[in-house]
Design an enzyme around this catalytic site. Structure first.
Site, PDB file in Angstrom:
ATOM      1  N   GLU A   6      -7.758 -11.933   2.448  1.00 41.92           N
ATOM      2  CA  GLU A   6      -8.450 -11.100   1.593  1.00 41.92           C
ATOM      3  C   GLU A   6      -8.347 -11.231   0.230  1.00 41.92           C
ATOM      4  OE1 GLU A   6      -8.587  -6.033   1.368  1.00 41.92           O
ATOM      5  OE2 GLU A   6      -6.867  -7.278   1.650  1.00 41.92           O
ATOM      6  N   LYS A  43     -15.768  -3.957   4.097  1.00 38.82           N
ATOM      7  CA  LYS A  43     -14.350  -3.562   4.366  1.00 38.82           C
ATOM      8  C   LYS A  43     -15.108  -1.717   4.674  1.00 38.82           C
ATOM      9  CE  LYS A  43      -9.361  -3.078   3.239  1.00 38.82           C
ATOM     10  NZ  LYS A  43      -8.406  -3.290   2.143  1.00 38.82           N
ATOM     11  N   CYS A  51      -7.826  -6.346   6.390  1.00 38.94           N
ATOM     12  CA  CYS A  51      -6.521  -5.669   5.997  1.00 38.94           C
ATOM     13  C   CYS A  51      -6.625  -4.216   6.857  1.00 38.94           C
ATOM     14  CB  CYS A  51      -6.487  -5.621   4.543  1.00 38.94           C
ATOM     15  SG  CYS A  51      -4.708  -5.358   4.139  1.00 38.94           S
TER      16      CYS A  51
END
Length: 228
Positions: A14, A83, A117
């Site tokens: 990330e 995300k 994540c």
């Protein structure tokens, strides 16, 4: 996906070019001016492979996104995933805009779900479903050592419950908030570790994934047919 120096897919962490940056100003560039993105495209074309990883980007509408790119230099194809679960504990939600769409990319016969994540903590978002059928999950992360036990458990859980391979790539090193030990891994559909990087080591891990083996396991133990 072959085991060789010339791999089919390379996965980066990330925000791999900057480290996790809550404050995007100065590090999140528009796509046409993003040197890291330009490098990913160039290397994917040169190596005739796919490269994925997330970058902080600034969109023309003024919003910032934590954007997970999948760049296929072999087939001249590019997709991205923004995300969805922003890390509110660290203030990511104050500056970035959450994505609202899943991204599943098809590559070399595999259907790959992209995650980033904090998404790993939310099983409903990554659930294998009629509208989200996939063979592998690729999750890129900046996951700190203080929560490493969760990384270890959740990567296995997402693989097992979805009967899918999981590739989890986490950074190493330090920033002003945390220490990161990596522990990048490849997990098979029954939760076995096919490969794992040593902690606190920046290294390359290459693993062979078998679509035939995945289909064999899914047809023998039909868990997905009993899903809610």
């Amino acid at each position: 996906m072959s085991v060789s120096d010339g791999s089919d897919l390379y996965v980066l962490p990330e925000m791999w070019s900057t480290g996790f940056a809550t404050l995007p100003e100065g590090i999140a560039h528009q796509e046409e001016h993003n040197d890291a993105l330009r490098w990913m495209r160039q290397k994917a074309t040169e190596k005739q492979c796919a490269i994925c990883g997330s970058l902080a980007v600034h969109l023309p509408d003024g919003t910032y996104r934590n954007r997970h790119y999948f760049i296929d230099g072999r087939n001249h194809h590019e997709v991205f995933y923004d995300k969805h679960h922003l890390f509110t504990y660290g203030g990511e939600n104050k500056y970035y805009t959450a994505g609202q769409q899943h991204t599943i990319v098809e590559y070399e016969g595999f259907r790959i779900l992209l995650l980033t994540c904090y998404d790993l903590r939310f099983p409903c978002w990554s659930r294998y479903a009629d509208e989200r059928e996939y063979d592998a999950i690729v999750v890129v992360a900046n996951w700190p050592e203080s929560r490493q036990s969760a990384w270890h458990i959740l990567t296995r859980a997402r693989a097992i419950e979805n009967q899918a391979y999981l590739v989890g790539v986490n950074r190493v090193g330090d920033d002003e908030y945390s220490h990161y030990v990596g522990d990048s891994c490849v997990i098979d559909p029954i939760g076995r570790t096919l490969g794992q990087c040593r902690q606190d080591q920046a290294e390359v891990l290459t693993v062979d994934l078998s679509l035939e083996e995945l289909h064999r396991r899914r047809s023998k133990f039909r868990v997905l047919e009993d899903r809610d």
